[in-house]
Write an enzyme that holds these catalytic residues in place. Structure first.
Site, PDB file in Angstrom:
ATOM      1  N   GLY A  80       0.835  -1.212   0.000  1.00 50.91           N
ATOM      2  CA  GLY A  80       0.000   0.000   0.000  1.00 50.91           C
ATOM      3  C   GLY A  80       0.859   1.247   0.000  1.00 50.91           C
ATOM      4  N   ALA A  81       2.059   1.133  -0.614  1.00 49.57           N
ATOM      5  CA  ALA A  81       3.058   2.211  -0.545  1.00 49.57           C
ATOM      6  C   ALA A  81       2.624   3.484  -1.265  1.00 49.57           C
ATOM      7  CB  ALA A  81       4.384   1.722  -1.120  1.00 49.57           C
ATOM      8  N   GLU A 141      -8.875  18.435  17.825  1.00 53.74           N
ATOM      9  CA  GLU A 141      -8.164  18.841  16.608  1.00 53.74           C
ATOM     10  C   GLU A 141      -8.720  20.164  16.118  1.00 53.74           C
ATOM     11  OE1 GLU A 141      -7.917  15.821  13.462  1.00 53.74           O
ATOM     12  OE2 GLU A 141      -8.643  14.453  15.000  1.00 53.74           O
ATOM     13  N   GLY A 200      -0.271   4.868  -0.806  1.00 51.91           N
ATOM     14  CA  GLY A 200      -1.410   5.414  -0.066  1.00 51.91           C
ATOM     15  C   GLY A 200      -1.095   6.624   0.795  1.00 51.91           C
ATOM     16  N   HIS A 260      -7.149   5.296  20.290  1.00 53.94           N
ATOM     17  CA  HIS A 260      -6.239   6.279  20.901  1.00 53.94           C
ATOM     18  C   HIS A 260      -6.702   6.627  22.318  1.00 53.94           C
ATOM     19  CE1 HIS A 260      -4.362   6.825  17.094  1.00 53.94           C
ATOM     20  NE2 HIS A 260      -5.187   7.700  16.588  1.00 53.94           N
TER      21      HIS A 260
HETATM   22  N1  LIG Z   1      -4.371   7.550   6.414  1.00 59.35           N
HETATM   23  C1  LIG Z   1      -4.341   7.656   7.717  1.00 59.35           C
HETATM   24  O1  LIG Z   1      -4.072   8.719   8.279  1.00 59.35           O
HETATM   25  C2  LIG Z   1      -4.618   6.462   8.572  1.00 59.35           C
HETATM   26  C3  LIG Z   1      -4.708   6.682   9.940  1.00 59.35           C
HETATM   27  C4  LIG Z   1      -4.905   5.588  10.761  1.00 59.35           C
HETATM   28  C5  LIG Z   1      -5.023   4.335  10.217  1.00 59.35           C
HETATM   29  N2  LIG Z   1      -4.961   4.147   8.874  1.00 59.35           N
HETATM   30  C6  LIG Z   1      -5.045   2.784   8.348  1.00 59.35           C
HETATM   31  O2  LIG Z   1      -3.870   2.543   7.579  1.00 59.35           O
HETATM   32  C7  LIG Z   1      -4.171   1.766   6.422  1.00 59.35           C
HETATM   33  C8  LIG Z   1      -3.806   2.547   5.185  1.00 59.35           C
HETATM   34  O3  LIG Z   1      -4.514   3.765   5.181  1.00 59.35           O
HETATM   35  P1  LIG Z   1      -4.543   4.748   3.937  1.00 59.35           P
HETATM   36  O4  LIG Z   1      -5.321   5.920   4.335  1.00 59.35           O
HETATM   37  O5  LIG Z   1      -3.164   4.926   3.390  1.00 59.35           O
HETATM   38  O6  LIG Z   1      -5.377   3.883   2.903  1.00 59.35           O
HETATM   39  P2  LIG Z   1      -5.645   4.144   1.362  1.00 59.35           P
HETATM   40  O7  LIG Z   1      -4.952   5.379   0.913  1.00 59.35           O
HETATM   41  O8  LIG Z   1      -7.093   3.986   1.148  1.00 59.35           O
HETATM   42  O9  LIG Z   1      -4.973   2.846   0.724  1.00 59.35           O
HETATM   43  C9  LIG Z   1      -3.589   2.641   0.756  1.00 59.35           C
HETATM   44  C10 LIG Z   1      -3.168   1.938  -0.516  1.00 59.35           C
HETATM   45  O10 LIG Z   1      -3.674   0.615  -0.503  1.00 59.35           O
HETATM   46  C11 LIG Z   1      -3.852   0.175  -1.849  1.00 59.35           C
HETATM   47  N3  LIG Z   1      -5.139  -0.493  -1.925  1.00 59.35           N
HETATM   48  C12 LIG Z   1      -6.369   0.058  -2.021  1.00 59.35           C
HETATM   49  N4  LIG Z   1      -7.312  -0.896  -2.041  1.00 59.35           N
HETATM   50  C13 LIG Z   1      -6.660  -2.069  -1.972  1.00 59.35           C
HETATM   51  C14 LIG Z   1      -7.060  -3.412  -1.931  1.00 59.35           C
HETATM   52  N5  LIG Z   1      -8.346  -3.759  -2.009  1.00 59.35           N
HETATM   53  N6  LIG Z   1      -6.116  -4.373  -1.855  1.00 59.35           N
HETATM   54  C15 LIG Z   1      -4.819  -4.052  -1.787  1.00 59.35           C
HETATM   55  N7  LIG Z   1      -4.366  -2.788  -1.818  1.00 59.35           N
HETATM   56  C16 LIG Z   1      -5.283  -1.816  -1.883  1.00 59.35           C
HETATM   57  C17 LIG Z   1      -3.796   1.411  -2.741  1.00 59.35           C
HETATM   58  O11 LIG Z   1      -2.606   1.345  -3.494  1.00 59.35           O
HETATM   59  P3  LIG Z   1      -2.533   0.636  -4.935  1.00 59.35           P
HETATM   60  O12 LIG Z   1      -3.881   0.768  -5.583  1.00 59.35           O
HETATM   61  O13 LIG Z   1      -1.455   1.389  -5.632  1.00 59.35           O
HETATM   62  O14 LIG Z   1      -2.181  -0.780  -4.635  1.00 59.35           O
HETATM   63  C18 LIG Z   1      -3.708   2.562  -1.785  1.00 59.35           C
HETATM   64  O15 LIG Z   1      -2.846   3.585  -2.228  1.00 59.35           O
HETATM   65  C19 LIG Z   1      -5.649   1.427   6.538  1.00 59.35           C
HETATM   66  O16 LIG Z   1      -5.753   0.169   7.141  1.00 59.35           O
HETATM   67  C20 LIG Z   1      -6.202   2.520   7.421  1.00 59.35           C
HETATM   68  O17 LIG Z   1      -7.351   2.095   8.125  1.00 59.35           O
HETATM   69  C21 LIG Z   1      -4.750   5.198   8.052  1.00 59.35           C
END
Ligand SMILES: NC(=O)c1ccc[n+]([C@@H]2O[C@H](COP(=O)([O-])OP(=O)(O)OC[C@H]3O[C@@H](n4cnc5c(N)ncnc54)[C@H](OP(=O)(O)O)[C@@H]3O)[C@@H](O)[C@H]2O)c1
Length: 494
Positions: free
Chosen positions: A22-23, A232, A25, A255
């Protein structure tokens, strides 16, 4: 120079290969890649270390380097080009096809080559920065391709890191967890909640365990109540797609309960992760689960007035952006001491803190006189990290009168101490590479969190009139009902 006395343990990350799924994301770009760069820049990363960034989006070397440069410039704008080049030399990108077993076979073969190149002994950390729906499939494929090893098998290791919120309901979280457990043993699963990586949060237990004066008063005999705040200034910031289906309670509960657990838990008998987790688990067992009636009277939910107009928010959305609760911890230490907890968006200021509010003396000359009580032991986590204890002391001068004073510990600002501190994410990545689970959540904590949250969500869904959604003005610290929650107990948020 700050002197460290007697006891000084350092967690040393082991040489390893770090694979980030998920790099492409949001989390990877905002938190994980900056932390990985920070570790390399501060020379806190292991000497033998490489990174494989994996995602489905195609990305050539130029695009990868330019994305990484933009990320690094955003977080460390004064980075020297040679430091960035050294970081790049450890990195490669692979385009993933998660549905194809051949992809994982190829990945395994590439990791073997990189292990040889970087002198890594089959030690791999797999960070699943993908939506939770992909966790089970990814973990299963890692196991099937021989990348997730049996932890008993050899001196090499493989670990999986995942992020909160660990699902969207008790049932969904249990299913995700069961899916991961089919592939990995609990000792290989590292559940991140980055609040535990913050210096001030770790100092709650450090100060208590090292100074008898604090732990001796850390109970309902001396403490009147505890306040936990995570407010926030920002609102949605264009993340309606993520937040609309999630809401603040699911997003923040991990948290908030981690802060409550670290404040309320008994001191572990050692700093070993097993002892630490055993005590933290007892907190979750002592946390009173709300009945539907209590979910109405002890919980306030709110939404900022401008939320409905945010791009991507559905008309009439009932998604909460604010939450206030009164927790009860049913054990000998805390029975009768309420924990008031609040979190929210668009509240006018960014502020995260834990405050231990002491009782006033119930005897002696000050019993019936207000000279500035209460004493508050306050742990500021964001925006600044500091610890304060408010004392009542004699006002200087010929008269005997009293003033409220603050005794502060601003350890971050010690100008002479130039040791590079890791940030919260950097610290957690070090711990995961060292195999220390102290700062990560166990499956029991994750279940404890959902056991607590589920009845609240259930009440909101089934009996919304019991816990109405209060609208609050943007830039204010939540709805009036949140003030009322604490005011009716003759207390205040601050
Ligand atoms: N963003 C935050 O601030 C945050 C905070 C707390 C927790 N989290 C958790 O951290 C994780 C990542 O968050 P995120 O916000 O970065 O998520 P995101 O942007 O929705 O997804 C991350 C990456 O995962 C890949 N992806 C999307 N759907 C997929 C699927 N069905 N199977 C495999 N890869 C998939 C995509 O890359 P490709 O399409 O290039 O593969 C996407 O760029 C999640 O579990 C989220 O709940 C995030």
């Amino acid at each position: 120079m700050t002197e460290t006395l007697g006891f000084c343990e350092e967690t040393r990350p082991e040489g390893c290969g770090f694979v980030l799924f998920g790099a492409t994301g949001d989390l990877a770009g905002r938190k994980i890649l900056p932390a990985l760069f920070g570790l390399c820049e501060k020379r806190l990363a292991p000497k033998n270390f490489y990174l494989v960034l994996a995602a489905r989006t195609p990305m050539d070397r130029n695009a990868l380097e330019s994305r990484l440069w933009n990320i690094v410039m955003r977080t460390s704008p004064s980075t020297a080009p040679e430091v960035f080049s050294a970081f790049l030399a450890r990195i490669e990108y692979v385009q993933a096809d998660y549905g194809d077993p051949a992809f994982f076979k190829k990945l395994a073969a590439r990791l073997t080559e990189l292990d040889a190149k970087f002198n890594v002994k089959r030690k791999h950390l797999f960070y699943l920065a993908t939506p939770p729906a992909a966790f089970e499939g990814l973990a299963g494929s890692l196991r099937d391709s021989g990348l997730l090893l049996d932890p008993k098998d050899c001196t090499c290791w493989s670990r999986v890191v995942i992020e909160k919120p660990y699902g969207s309901s008790l049932e969904n979280a249990a299913a995700i967890d069961a899916g991961i457990k089919r592939a990995a043993h609990e000792s290989q699963v590292y559940r991140i909640d980055h609040f535990t990586g913050k210096e001030t949060v770790q100092n709650v237990l450090a100060l208590r365990s090292a100074n008898a004066v604090f732990d001796g008063t850390w109970n309902g005999r001396f403490v009147d109540h505890v306040r936990i705040t995570a407010l926030e200034e920002l609102g949605l910031e264009g993340r309606a797609g993520f937040f609309e289906g999630m809401g603040l309670a699911r997003d923040m509960m991990s948290h908030l309960l981690q802060l409550a657990a670290i404040t309320a838990m008994d001191l572990p008998s050692s700093f070993r992760d097993t002892d630490f987790k055993a005590e933290k688990k007892k907190f979750f067992e002592s946390l009173r689960i709300f009945s539907p009636e209590e979910a109405g009277s002890c919980v306030v939910r709110g939404q900022y007035a401008g939320y409905a107009a945010e791009p991507g928010v559905a008309g009439g959305s009932a998604t909460e952006t604010f939450l206030a609760l009164k927790l009860a911890v049913d054990n000998d230490r805390w029975r009768g001491v309420p924990f008031y907890v609040r979190a929210g968006k668009k509240t006018g200021a960014k502020r995260t803190c834990i405050e231990i509010v002491y009782k006033k003396p119930d005897h002696g000359i000050f019993r019936d006189i207000d000279i500035g009580y209460p004493n508050v032991f306050s742990f500021s986590i964001q925006p600044e990290e500091k610890v304060d204890f408010s004392l009542i002391s004699k006002h200087p001068g010929p008269k005997l009168c009293f003033t409220r004073r603050s005794m502060g510990l601003d350890y971050r600002l010690d100008e002479h101490d130039k040791a590079p501190y890791p940030t919260d994410y950097e610290r957690l990545l070090i711990e995961a590479m060292a195999g220390d689970q102290t700062l990560f959540l166990s499956d029991a904590e994750m279940r404890g969190m959902w056991n607590f949250l589920s009845p609240i969500l259930g009440t909101w869904q089934r009996r919304p009139q019991a816990c109405p959604l209060h609208i609050y003005q943007d830039g204010t610290p939540g709805p009036a009902a949140a003030q009322e929650l604490i005011k009716k107990d003759k207390r205040a948020w601050e």
